[in-house]
Motif scaffolding. Structure first.
Motif, short mmCIF file in Angstrom:
data_model
loop_
_atom_site.label_atom_id
_atom_site.label_comp_id
_atom_site.label_asym_id
_atom_site.label_seq_id
_atom_site.Cartn_x
_atom_site.Cartn_y
_atom_site.Cartn_z
N LEU A 152 0.82 -1.22 0.00
CA LEU A 152 0.00 0.00 0.00
C LEU A 152 0.85 1.26 0.00
CD1 LEU A 152 -2.82 -0.98 2.54
CD2 LEU A 152 -3.00 -0.81 0.04
N THR A 153 2.04 1.21 0.57
CA THR A 153 2.90 2.39 0.63
C THR A 153 3.94 2.41 -0.48
OG1 THR A 153 4.35 1.26 2.22
CG2 THR A 153 2.63 2.71 3.11
N ASP A 154 3.89 1.41 -1.38
CA ASP A 154 4.74 1.48 -2.56
C ASP A 154 4.30 2.68 -3.40
OD1 ASP A 154 6.64 -0.19 -4.54
OD2 ASP A 154 4.99 0.70 -5.68
N PRO A 155 5.23 3.55 -3.81
CA PRO A 155 4.82 4.78 -4.50
C PRO A 155 3.95 4.54 -5.73
CG PRO A 155 7.09 4.94 -3.83
CD PRO A 155 6.67 3.54 -3.53
N LEU A 156 4.28 3.54 -6.52
CA LEU A 156 3.49 3.30 -7.72
C LEU A 156 2.08 2.83 -7.37
CD1 LEU A 156 3.25 3.20 -10.76
CD2 LEU A 156 4.23 0.89 -10.71
N VAL A 157 1.97 1.93 -6.39
CA VAL A 157 0.65 1.44 -5.98
C VAL A 157 -0.16 2.57 -5.35
CG1 VAL A 157 -0.56 -0.15 -4.43
CG2 VAL A 157 1.48 -0.92 -5.65
N ALA A 158 0.48 3.34 -4.45
CA ALA A 158 -0.23 4.45 -3.81
C ALA A 158 -0.67 5.48 -4.84
CB ALA A 158 0.68 5.09 -2.76
N TRP A 159 0.19 5.76 -5.80
CA TRP A 159 -0.16 6.70 -6.88
C TRP A 159 -1.37 6.20 -7.66
CZ3 TRP A 159 -0.61 6.19 -12.14
CH2 TRP A 159 -0.63 7.37 -12.89
N ALA A 160 -1.35 4.91 -8.02
CA ALA A 160 -2.44 4.34 -8.82
C ALA A 160 -3.75 4.31 -8.04
CB ALA A 160 -2.06 2.93 -9.28
N LEU A 161 -3.69 3.92 -6.77
CA LEU A 161 -4.92 3.87 -5.96
C LEU A 161 -5.53 5.26 -5.80
CD1 LEU A 161 -3.91 1.37 -3.11
CD2 LEU A 161 -5.51 0.97 -5.00
N HIS A 162 -4.68 6.26 -5.59
CA HIS A 162 -5.18 7.62 -5.43
C HIS A 162 -5.80 8.12 -6.73
CE1 HIS A 162 -5.73 11.36 -3.44
NE2 HIS A 162 -4.80 12.02 -4.10
N ALA A 163 -5.14 7.85 -7.84
CA ALA A 163 -5.69 8.26 -9.14
C ALA A 163 -7.01 7.56 -9.43
CB ALA A 163 -4.67 7.97 -10.25
N LEU A 164 -7.08 6.27 -9.10
CA LEU A 164 -8.31 5.51 -9.34
C LEU A 164 -9.46 6.06 -8.51
CD1 LEU A 164 -9.62 3.06 -10.72
CD2 LEU A 164 -8.90 1.68 -8.75
N ALA A 165 -9.17 6.41 -7.25
CA ALA A 165 -10.22 6.98 -6.40
C ALA A 165 -10.71 8.32 -6.96
CB ALA A 165 -9.69 7.16 -4.98
N LEU A 166 -9.78 9.16 -7.39
CA LEU A 166 -10.16 10.47 -7.91
C LEU A 166 -11.01 10.37 -9.16
CD1 LEU A 166 -6.89 12.55 -7.45
CD2 LEU A 166 -9.14 13.22 -6.67
N TRP A 167 -10.54 9.62 -10.14
CA TRP A 167 -11.27 9.54 -11.41
C TRP A 167 -12.54 8.71 -11.27
CZ3 TRP A 167 -10.30 12.01 -16.03
CH2 TRP A 167 -9.12 12.77 -16.08
N GLY A 168 -12.47 7.63 -10.49
CA GLY A 168 -13.64 6.77 -10.35
C GLY A 168 -14.82 7.47 -9.70
N TRP A 169 -14.57 8.22 -8.63
CA TRP A 169 -15.66 8.88 -7.92
C TRP A 169 -16.21 10.07 -8.69
CZ3 TRP A 169 -18.65 6.91 -4.52
CH2 TRP A 169 -18.19 5.98 -3.61
N HIS A 170 -15.46 10.60 -9.66
CA HIS A 170 -15.97 11.74 -10.43
C HIS A 170 -16.75 11.31 -11.67
CE1 HIS A 170 -13.27 14.12 -7.85
NE2 HIS A 170 -14.10 15.11 -8.12
N ILE A 171 -16.88 10.00 -11.88
CA ILE A 171 -17.84 9.53 -12.89
C ILE A 171 -19.23 9.96 -12.41
CG2 ILE A 171 -18.88 7.49 -13.93
CD1 ILE A 171 -16.15 6.11 -13.60
#
Length: 293
Positions: A152-171
């Motif tokens: 969860l604290t791997d930068p790439l995973v954390a980056w991807a999860l945060h991006a997914l939350a942002l774009w997914g919830w703005h659908i």
């Protein structure tokens, strides 16, 4: 005469038929959200940090382990979190899209990074007794938890999860559902804040294995600025509003729904983007300071 009486009797019904329907009921925008569970969690986090900090500094000396600036950062971050979730900003967020965007950005680019800088996990641990700290330490060092935390604290995973939350919830369908169902609204805020915590934890130097350096952190901050800015630009440049529940509410308050959305997109596009730039400069500044030392 009978005809006249019939016509007079029908007048009230005809008048009522032409009375415009009342707009949606708008709650008081100055109401505070004092849900007991939310207030309890905020109070517990603040008390735990204060007790842990007092015990840590009593043993190691003031400013040792957690610097004064770090403690201050946590305090400001906690106040920002409380303001976003408890103050009338939360009520305004249910009425205006632009206010909702301000609330989200306070959670993600103000409260989350400041609380991470304050080293909350280490400080909260000091609030426990020595025996409890040993139990928690063994639990955190267990293979399963250690692997999960590392992922969860791997930068790439954390980056991807945060991006997914942002774009997914703005659908639009997801955002509208969150506005209509309180449990989804809570989940939305939790995912924004939670993924932001992991993201900032990963890019602000909390990498005990030394897998990544300041260059990686800067890259993740820069790309986050780009994709959040792109989402903000889409919202700002959209000619029509995306989120149906806000249309009657913003109109009832005298705001144009399309302009309200454009303002919200601008909040995500410019001020939030600037926060990532400032963080990247801070990371690079720390790197240069270490090199010179």
């Amino acid at each position: 005469m009978r005809i006249v009486l019939i016509l007079l009797a029908a007048l009230p019904a005809a008048a009522l038929a032409h009375v415009p329907e009342p707009g949606p009921a708008v709650p008081s925008p100055w109401a505070w959200d004092l849900a007991p569970w939310l207030v309890a969690l905020l109070a517990l986090s603040a008390i735990g940090y204060a007790v842990g900090l007092w015990r840590l500094w009593s043993n190691a000396g003031a400013g040792r382990g957690v610097a004064l600036t770090q403690a201050a950062a946590f305090g400001v971050g906690w106040l920002s979190l409380a303001a976003a979730l408890v103050s009338p900003l939360d009520t305004w967020g249910g009425l205006l899209f632009s206010a909702h965007m301000v609330q989200h950005e306070v959670l993600m680019v103000v409260a989350a990074p400041l609380m991470v800088i304050g080293r909350p996990l280490a400080t909260w641990t000091w609030a426990l007794s020595p025996a409890q700290r040993r139990v928690v330490g063994r639990w955190f060092q267990a293979r399963g938890w250690s692997a999960l935390w590392g992922t969860l604290t791997d930068p790439l995973v954390a980056w991807a999860l945060h991006a997914l939350a942002l774009w997914g919830w703005h659908i639009p369908a997801a955002f509208d559902a969150a506005l209509q169902h309180e449990w989804l609204h809570i989940l939305q805020h939790l995912s924004f804040f939670g993924t932001a915590l992991f993201f900032w934890w990963s890019v602000l130097g909390h990498d005990p294995r030394g897998r990544y350096g300041p260059g990686h952190s800067t890259a993740y901050l820069f790309t986050t600025m780009l994709h959040t800015g792109a989402l903000g630009a889409l919202l700002s440049l959209a000619p029509t509003p995306w989120y149906a529940p806000y249309i009657p509410l913003s109109s009832a308050l005298g705001f144009d729904p399309a302009q309200d959305q454009q303002l919200g997109g601008l909040v995500m596009w410019v001020p939030a983007g600037l926060a990532y730039v400032i963080a990247a400069l801070w990371v690079l500044g720390r790197m240069l300071t270490r090199v010179r030392a």
